[in-house]
Design an enzyme around this catalytic site. Sequence first.
Site, PDB file in Angstrom:
ATOM      1  N   ARG A 107       1.084  -1.147  -0.058  1.00 52.64           N
ATOM      2  CA  ARG A 107      -0.445   0.215  -0.021  1.00 52.64           C
ATOM      3  C   ARG A 107       0.720   1.491  -0.084  1.00 52.64           C
ATOM      4  O   ARG A 107       0.487   2.153  -0.704  1.00 52.64           O
ATOM      5  CB  ARG A 107      -0.187  -0.074   0.857  1.00 52.64           C
ATOM      6  CG  ARG A 107      -1.759  -1.426   0.876  1.00 52.64           C
ATOM      7  CD  ARG A 107      -2.974  -1.225   2.151  1.00 52.64           C
ATOM      8  NE  ARG A 107      -2.089  -1.447   3.516  1.00 52.64           N
ATOM      9  CZ  ARG A 107      -2.772  -1.645   4.938  1.00 52.64           C
ATOM     10  NH1 ARG A 107      -3.597  -0.809   4.908  1.00 52.64           N
ATOM     11  NH2 ARG A 107      -1.775  -1.713   5.811  1.00 52.64           N
TER      12      ARG A 107
ATOM     13  N   ASN B 203      -6.022  -3.031   2.487  1.00 51.37           N
ATOM     14  CA  ASN B 203      -6.195  -4.552   2.508  1.00 51.37           C
ATOM     15  C   ASN B 203      -7.627  -5.493   2.054  1.00 51.37           C
ATOM     16  O   ASN B 203      -8.575  -4.327   3.011  1.00 51.37           O
ATOM     17  CB  ASN B 203      -5.033  -4.906   3.674  1.00 51.37           C
ATOM     18  CG  ASN B 203      -3.949  -4.640   3.400  1.00 51.37           C
ATOM     19  OD1 ASN B 203      -2.997  -4.380   2.006  1.00 51.37           O
ATOM     20  ND2 ASN B 203      -2.604  -5.075   4.144  1.00 51.37           N
TER      21      ASN B 203
END
Length: 90
Positions: A18, A36
């Site tokens: 990320r 996520n």
Amino acid sequence: MKHLNIVITGKVQGVGFRETTKIIANQMMVNGFVRNEKDGSVYIEAEGEDIFLEEFVNWCHEGPDRSRVENVTVSDGEVKNYRNFEVLRK
């Protein structure tokens, strides 16, 4: 301006995916978010010009060094006019 919904599977959680995605998105002038998912995948909404989104999706197939991308699913979505790119944490 175009909107893409991207789902990435493989070893993509716990590897800095990320944070690296945010850096790449900012470099490529892509706005949206990354998060996520409970199933172990990473979900991205990305908006930008076609040429930048194409490069962004190409990067998604590689991911950061410690990741192992198995599959990338891309679908078009409705433009939401994101102003920046964010890492979402649940």
